[in-house]
Design a protein around this motif. Structure first.
Motif, PDB file in Angstrom:
ATOM      1  N   VAL A   1       6.793 -22.221  15.361  1.00 21.54           N
ATOM      2  CA  VAL A   1       5.369 -22.429  15.649  1.00 21.54           C
ATOM      3  C   VAL A   1       5.190 -22.713  17.132  1.00 21.54           C
ATOM      4  CG1 VAL A   1       3.345 -23.858  15.188  1.00 21.54           C
ATOM      5  CG2 VAL A   1       4.895 -23.231  13.314  1.00 21.54           C
ATOM      6  N   GLU A   2       6.024 -23.606  17.673  1.00 22.64           N
ATOM      7  CA  GLU A   2       5.932 -23.920  19.100  1.00 22.64           C
ATOM      8  C   GLU A   2       6.388 -22.738  19.948  1.00 22.64           C
ATOM      9  OE1 GLU A   2       4.371 -26.493  20.350  1.00 22.64           O
ATOM     10  OE2 GLU A   2       3.933 -26.914  18.245  1.00 22.64           O
ATOM     11  N   LEU A   3       7.342 -21.976  19.445  1.00 27.00           N
ATOM     12  CA  LEU A   3       7.769 -20.773  20.154  1.00 27.00           C
ATOM     13  C   LEU A   3       6.624 -19.766  20.208  1.00 27.00           C
ATOM     14  CD1 LEU A   3       9.984 -19.197  21.566  1.00 27.00           C
ATOM     15  CD2 LEU A   3      10.890 -18.549  19.320  1.00 27.00           C
ATOM     16  N   THR A   4       5.854 -19.663  19.137  1.00 29.99           N
ATOM     17  CA  THR A   4       4.675 -18.792  19.141  1.00 29.99           C
ATOM     18  C   THR A   4       3.714 -19.204  20.248  1.00 29.99           C
ATOM     19  OG1 THR A   4       4.800 -18.371  16.756  1.00 29.99           O
ATOM     20  CG2 THR A   4       2.665 -18.026  17.812  1.00 29.99           C
ATOM     21  N   ALA A   5       3.435 -20.489  20.334  1.00 29.30           N
ATOM     22  CA  ALA A   5       2.506 -20.973  21.362  1.00 29.30           C
ATOM     23  C   ALA A   5       3.008 -20.640  22.766  1.00 29.30           C
ATOM     24  CB  ALA A   5       2.306 -22.481  21.214  1.00 29.30           C
TER      25      ALA A   5
END
Length: 359
Positions: A13-17
């Motif tokens: 999820v943080e990698l997506t951001a």
């Protein structure tokens, strides 16, 4: 240029951001491609990595009996005042908003996380992060890769991580655009009886379209809906001239059990008596779910696959002989919109399914 540091082992999820906050409109993917390449080379030493233009490819070479190709494009449509990434909700209800969240940096993040963490997969894996998917096919990075690095696109199953609401969408429809032309004779509208109105003559074409009953076809348990729609009508040269030509542009979405040649023959039958010209064509892709690796993937996803109602790059892989599916986080109806957003739950689910499948 300073290369962005991506933590591939981090929460996807943080990698997506992090990926979303790197603008990568089609043709301008260099910064993101550099970040992806650097991260893969430094954090996934078990992978062979190559760069092709603004595409990055990585693969394992463990000698497994099967190989799965995972593909995702790095580019987005033009930014619409929807960067940087914005968060709403929290925990299980967290949602990421912004250009590319759905189409398709959440899918890219899932792929990158898998590339770094699947160090002993039961299938050999190939990851293809490519450029220029959102523009004309001639610029699509897969076209160049197929021409120059064709061995990187071989395998037993292709998973294109385009948004699919985190369910398996199998195969895809074919698409064809044709023009149907009617002819008449010009005359001054004050003496209209001396001419033949080509726009009036197109009424029969429109009647056939209005009465057309599209097929519904079940393939490998997936229901494909065909369609035939007029998308443009052009005719007339001046406000006081009887038009001598009218062109109706028609889009046909056809089930993948039909070849492009069969789809064209069908349209020529529908519009018998008229001049029909094909102006755009892309073959569909059969789901191929009878293949063992594909069945295993559907099982890992834990649900009944559905037909892909649209065209995606799965068709490119199907043309190369691979069964191909779409599977990625996000609602595809939000792609290309200013309101683009993806639930964190979708990202987590896709990451969990792919992790389970490859181990």
């Amino acid at each position: 240029m300073v290369t962005l540091a991506l933590d591939l082992a981090a929460n996807p999820v943080e990698l997506t951001a992090a990926l979303v906050d790197v603008p990568s409109v089609s043709g301008n993917e260099a910064a993101l491609a550099a970040a992806v390449e650097h991260a893969l080379r430094s954090q996934a030493r078990h992978l062979e990595v190559v760069r092709s233009g603004n595409a990055v490819l990585a693969r394992t070479r463990f000698g497994r009996p099967t190989r799965v190709v995972l593909a995702g494009h790095l580019d987005t449509v033009p930014i619409n005042n929807n960067l940087p990434v914005r968060r709403t909700g929290a925990g299980a209800d967290l949602v990421l908003h912004g250009c590319g969240t759905v189409d398709m940096k959440a899918g890219d993040a899932v792929m990158l996380h898998l590339a770094a963490t699947a160090t002993e997969p039961r299938h050999d894996l190939t990851f293809v992060f490519y450029d220029c998917e959102e523009v004309e096919a001639a610029r699509n990075g897969l076209t160049r890769i197929e021409r120059e690095l064709s061995d990187w696109l071989t395998g037993d199953l292709a998973v294109v991580c385009e948004p699919s609401n985190a369910v398996v969408e199998a195969g895809c429809q074919g698409t064809m655009r044709v023009t149907v032309r009617t002819n008449g004779k010009r005359a001054h509208t004050a003496r209209g009886w001396l001419g033949v109105n080509a726009i009036h003559a197109a009424g029969e074409v429109l009647r056939r379209l209005a009465e057309y009953e599209p097929r519904q076809v079940e393939i490998d348990g997936c229901q494909y809906h065909e369609g035939l729609q007029a998308v443009c009508v052009e005719g007339g040269v001046a406000g006081n001239v009887v038009p001598d030509e009218c062109v109706v542009t028609v889009n046909h979405r056809f089930a993948p059990d039909r070849s492009p040649e069969q789809a064209e023959a069908h349209l020529r039958e529908v519009f018998a008596g008229y001049e029909v010209s094909v102006v755009d064509l892309a073959a569909g892709a059969l789901p191929g779910l009878s293949h063992q690796v594909a069945r295993d993937f559907v099982r890992a996803a834990g649900g009944q696959p559905v037909a892909k109602l649209g065209w995606t790059d799965v068709a490119r892989f199907a043309a190369l002989g691979l069964p191909a599916v779409n599977f990625g986080p996000g609602d595809p109806s939000l792609a290309h919109t200013r309101e683009e957003h993806v639930p964190a739950a979708d990202i987590r689910r896709c990451a969990e399914v792919l992790t389970q499948f490859v181990h």
